[in-house]
Design an enzyme around this catalytic site. Structure first.
Site, PDB file in Angstrom:
ATOM      1  N   LYS A 188       1.000  -1.333   0.022  1.00  0.00           N
ATOM      2  CA  LYS A 188      -0.033   0.006   0.068  1.00  0.00           C
ATOM      3  C   LYS A 188       0.902   1.498  -0.053  1.00  0.00           C
ATOM      4  CE  LYS A 188      -3.330  -3.048   0.024  1.00  0.00           C
ATOM      5  NZ  LYS A 188      -4.355  -3.142   0.908  1.00  0.00           N
TER       6      LYS A 188
HETATM    7  C1  LIG Z   1      -5.293  -4.070   1.269  1.00  0.00           C
HETATM    8  C2  LIG Z   1      -7.020  -4.163   1.329  1.00  0.00           C
HETATM    9  C3  LIG Z   1      -7.773  -4.300   2.678  1.00  0.00           C
HETATM   10  C4  LIG Z   1      -7.071  -5.198   3.791  1.00  0.00           C
HETATM   11  O1  LIG Z   1      -6.186  -4.415   4.387  1.00  0.00           O
HETATM   12  P1  LIG Z   1      -4.998  -5.335   5.159  1.00  0.00           P
HETATM   13  O2  LIG Z   1      -4.139  -4.491   5.956  1.00  0.00           O
HETATM   14  O3  LIG Z   1      -4.238  -6.210   4.303  1.00  0.00           O
HETATM   15  O4  LIG Z   1      -5.684  -6.179   6.187  1.00  0.00           O
HETATM   16  C5  LIG Z   1      -8.905  -4.075   2.512  1.00  0.00           C
HETATM   17  N1  LIG Z   1      -9.608  -3.612   1.529  1.00  0.00           N
HETATM   18  C6  LIG Z   1      -8.866  -3.108   0.298  1.00  0.00           C
HETATM   19  C7  LIG Z   1      -9.452  -2.447  -0.811  1.00  0.00           C
HETATM   20  C8  LIG Z   1      -7.469  -3.586   0.385  1.00  0.00           C
HETATM   21  O5  LIG Z   1      -6.807  -3.060  -0.895  1.00  0.00           O
END
Ligand SMILES: *Cc1c(COP(=O)(O)O)cnc(C)c1O
Length: 387
Positions: A188
């Site tokens: 991210k």
């Molecule tokens: C990455 C992601 C999540 C979950 O986040 P984590 O930190 O991996 O638990 C939820 N929604 C979207 C759209 C994501 O890209």
């Protein structure tokens, strides 16, 4: 292999983590609140509540919004499964709203139609969760207006969109929602290893999120319902979880958030180069509506579906870790077993059929991106020659 996404770790990040490791407190120390303050400042929200993952952040945000057994939560099929799963954790039922073919985020027209139908059927949603796909803010003004008209709360899944701008304010300022959720996973925009954040302007929601993050326990005498027995005393007031972020992780997040602007600027420059270099190849390229600024978590092209699988394999063989975002949630066996079927959300399904995520991350070098562009050009020519 050039991956589709990866973290950018600087020496300062490493030093910040090591400093916590050398300190007395590894979790719930002084760094967590500092990270929360920096994250709130970056998003423009009054409060930031850090938790152990984006999924935990979604779960707690839904609970804080009052979602429980019997509640109805609507999101989009074009997301990671966690967006929908978190509603099931609360005991709610889930339905989906199709996406717009250009923005690939929740389509206000589809939402309006579905709300009209749900009003007639007496099954209006309690919570609507738009997803800022690839870092592009969803059509929040329209979605928020519809939600207000039908009495639904809005939580933004902004796991892709830290550093984006929704036309009014930074994503996370909650201009159009009760809460905005971010992920700190390494692919991210910034990372804490694992981690998540809920941004909100509502002090009561922030307090509820903090309570639920740590077993439903408070140590604040002002919040207790029983007389405080002494300095050791704590009170469990709700069924919470251990969703805390450690200070080790918060130190990484705090160090990273200082480079948020630089990260998004580099992602934006890389995306602009893809826009220019791929313009003549006959692929569908991502478009950003006027007034919005994407955080450019992903650069997803629309490849001709007939040759998408072949192209993905060829690119991976060339050392380019392209990926597909997303397999529509409702097509997963788990969700088909809950009544969903192919054909229900045709725009998300068409998007999936051609979706191809190209490498995009701050440390992707100009040379590496040039290699990706050259390989894509050669592949497009080969596909055309074979037609
Ligand atoms: C990455 C992601 C999540 C979950 O986040 P984590 O930190 O991996 O638990 C939820 N929604 C979207 C759209 C994501 O890209």
């Amino acid at each position: 292999m050039i991956p589709y996404g990866r973290q950018d770790i600087a020496e300062a990040d490493i030093a910040a983590v090591v400093a916590v490791l050398r300190s007395d407190v590894l979790t719930q120390g002084p760094v967590g609140p500092r990270f929360e303050a920096a994250a709130a400042a970056a998003t423009g929200a009054a409060h930031g509540v850090a938790v152990s993952s984006g999924t935990a952040a979604l779960h707690l945000a839904y609970l804080a919004a009052g979602i429980g057994p019997g509640s109805r939560v609507w999101t989009v099929p074009n997301s990671f499964v966690a967006t929908a799963n978190a509603a099931l954790y609360c005991g709610a039922t889930v339905d989906f709203v199709d996406i717009d073919p250009v923005t690939r985020t929740m389509a206000p027209a589809a939402l309006a139609l579905k709300l009209e139908q749900a009003e007639r059927d007496g099954c209006l949603p309690d919570l609507i969760v738009p997803v800022h796909f690839a870092g592009l803010p969803a059509a929040m003004a329209e979605i928020a207006a519809l939600a207000a008209r039908y009495g639904a709360t809005v939580v933004e899944d902004a796991c892709h969109a830290l550093g984006a701008h929704d036309g009014t304010a930074p994503v996370g300022a909650c201009s159009y929602s009760a809460m905005t959720v971010f992920s700190l996973h390494p692919v991210k925009i910034i990372t804490a290893g694992e981690g998540g954040l809920v941004a909100t302007n509502d002090a009561r929601l922030a307090a509820r999120l903090r309570l639920l993050r740590s077993h439903g326990i408070t140590r604040d005498p002002a919040e207790m319902t029983l007389p405080c027995d002494g300095p050791w005393f704590y009170e469990q007031q709700a069924l919470g979880f251990n969703y805390r972020l450690t200070d080790i992780q918060a130190a990484l997040g705090l160090s990273q958030i200082g480079r948020l602007g630089a990260f998004v600027a580099r992602r934006t420059a890389l995306a602009a180069r893809y826009d220019r270099a791929l313009a003549g190849l006959g692929l569908g390229l991502p478009r950003v509506p006027a007034g919005l600024a994407s955080a450019w978590h992903l650069y997803v092209v629309d490849w001709p579906p007939a040759s998408r699988a072949e192209a993905l394999v060829a690119l991976r063989q060339a050392g380019i870790g392209v990926n597909v975002h997303y397999i529509p949630i409702h097509l997963q066996p788990f969700w088909r077993a809950r009544g969903f079927a192919p054909g229900q959300f045709p725009v998300a399904e068409r998007h999936y059929a051609g979706a191809l995520s190209l490498p995009l991350y701050p440390r992707l070098s100009d040379d590496e991106q040039g290699f990706v562009i050259a390989q894509l050009g050669a592949l497009c020519q080969a596909v055309k020659a074979a037609e």
